[in-house]
Design a protein around this motif. Structure first.
Motif, PDB file in Angstrom:
ATOM      1  N   MET A 107       0.826  -1.191   0.000  1.00 50.93           N
ATOM      2  CA  MET A 107       0.000   0.000   0.000  1.00 50.93           C
ATOM      3  C   MET A 107       0.869   1.254   0.000  1.00 50.93           C
ATOM      4  SD  MET A 107      -3.118   0.686  -0.111  1.00 50.93           S
ATOM      5  CE  MET A 107      -4.472   1.644   0.404  1.00 50.93           C
ATOM      6  N   GLY A 108       1.925   1.268   0.791  1.00 48.96           N
ATOM      7  CA  GLY A 108       2.807   2.427   0.866  1.00 48.96           C
ATOM      8  C   GLY A 108       3.569   2.654  -0.423  1.00 48.96           C
ATOM      9  N   PHE A 109       3.974   1.558  -1.081  1.00 52.04           N
ATOM     10  CA  PHE A 109       4.708   1.675  -2.336  1.00 52.04           C
ATOM     11  C   PHE A 109       3.827   2.260  -3.436  1.00 52.04           C
ATOM     12  CE2 PHE A 109       6.172  -0.084  -6.406  1.00 52.04           C
ATOM     13  CZ  PHE A 109       7.442   0.492  -6.443  1.00 52.04           C
ATOM     14  N   ALA A 110       2.562   1.841  -3.472  1.00 53.68           N
ATOM     15  CA  ALA A 110       1.632   2.335  -4.497  1.00 53.68           C
ATOM     16  C   ALA A 110       1.368   3.823  -4.308  1.00 53.68           C
ATOM     17  CB  ALA A 110       0.330   1.551  -4.456  1.00 53.68           C
ATOM     18  N   SER A 111       1.193   4.258  -3.066  1.00 54.82           N
ATOM     19  CA  SER A 111       0.938   5.678  -2.818  1.00 54.82           C
ATOM     20  C   SER A 111       2.186   6.511  -3.106  1.00 54.82           C
ATOM     21  CB  SER A 111       0.460   5.905  -1.389  1.00 54.82           C
ATOM     22  OG  SER A 111       1.427   5.472  -0.465  1.00 54.82           O
ATOM     23  N   LEU A 112       3.367   5.953  -2.811  1.00 51.31           N
ATOM     24  CA  LEU A 112       4.605   6.658  -3.132  1.00 51.31           C
ATOM     25  C   LEU A 112       4.776   6.791  -4.645  1.00 51.31           C
ATOM     26  CD1 LEU A 112       7.299   7.921  -2.222  1.00 51.31           C
ATOM     27  CD2 LEU A 112       8.283   5.615  -2.364  1.00 51.31           C
ATOM     28  N   ALA A 113       4.470   5.725  -5.372  1.00 55.82           N
ATOM     29  CA  ALA A 113       4.572   5.763  -6.831  1.00 55.82           C
ATOM     30  C   ALA A 113       3.591   6.772  -7.413  1.00 55.82           C
ATOM     31  CB  ALA A 113       4.313   4.379  -7.407  1.00 55.82           C
ATOM     32  N   LEU A 114       2.376   6.820  -6.885  1.00 58.03           N
ATOM     33  CA  LEU A 114       1.380   7.789  -7.356  1.00 58.03           C
ATOM     34  C   LEU A 114       1.824   9.213  -7.059  1.00 58.03           C
ATOM     35  CD1 LEU A 114      -1.408   8.166  -8.625  1.00 58.03           C
ATOM     36  CD2 LEU A 114      -2.363   8.067  -6.321  1.00 58.03           C
ATOM     37  N   PHE A 115       2.370   9.425  -5.861  1.00 64.05           N
ATOM     38  CA  PHE A 115       2.864  10.756  -5.503  1.00 64.05           C
ATOM     39  C   PHE A 115       4.004  11.192  -6.429  1.00 64.05           C
ATOM     40  CE2 PHE A 115       5.999  13.339  -3.225  1.00 64.05           C
ATOM     41  CZ  PHE A 115       5.231  14.473  -2.993  1.00 64.05           C
ATOM     42  N   LEU A 116       4.943  10.282  -6.701  1.00 59.65           N
ATOM     43  CA  LEU A 116       6.070  10.610  -7.573  1.00 59.65           C
ATOM     44  C   LEU A 116       5.604  10.888  -9.006  1.00 59.65           C
ATOM     45  CD1 LEU A 116       8.826   8.152  -6.353  1.00 59.65           C
ATOM     46  CD2 LEU A 116       8.676  10.620  -5.965  1.00 59.65           C
ATOM     47  N   ALA A 117       4.609  10.144  -9.477  1.00 61.95           N
ATOM     48  CA  ALA A 117       4.076  10.370 -10.817  1.00 61.95           C
ATOM     49  C   ALA A 117       3.399  11.738 -10.890  1.00 61.95           C
ATOM     50  CB  ALA A 117       3.097   9.269 -11.188  1.00 61.95           C
TER      51      ALA A 117
END
Length: 93
Positions: A1-11
């Motif tokens: 869950m944390g990785f997906a939100s980090l990836a979305l934030f970076l995108a």
């Protein structure tokens, strides 16, 4: 869950940076030529009006948000301190 939100934030941050650095993109309708072919006729692209580039959607959102913020925080005449220079204030006892 944390990785997906980090990836979305970076995108999202990357797209915001792209909209800041390069606000225009080639028109998708005319492929950046500014000209459209319609039944043996050559016309200017209606979407970009022959300019070949269009403002990115993200940049349009940033501009609209900035304009709304400026309109909401703009000083009005009745808030101007110079407006009160003719007003008489009561004397302190």
């Amino acid at each position: 869950m944390g990785f997906a939100s980090l990836a979305l934030f970076l995108a999202a941050a990357g797209y915001a940076l792209l909209c800041t650095v390069q606000p225009f993109t080639p028109c998708r309708k005319c492929s950046g030529t500014g000209i459209r072919q319609a039944r043996r006729k050559v016309k200017l692209c209606r979407r970009c009006r022959g300019q070949r580039y269009r403002l990115r959607i993200g940049r349009r959102l940033l501009n609209t948000g900035r304009d709304i913020h400026r309109a909401g925080t703009r000083r009005h005449h009745h808030h101007d301190p110079d407006h009160y220079h003719d007003r008489e204030f009561p004397e302190w006892p």
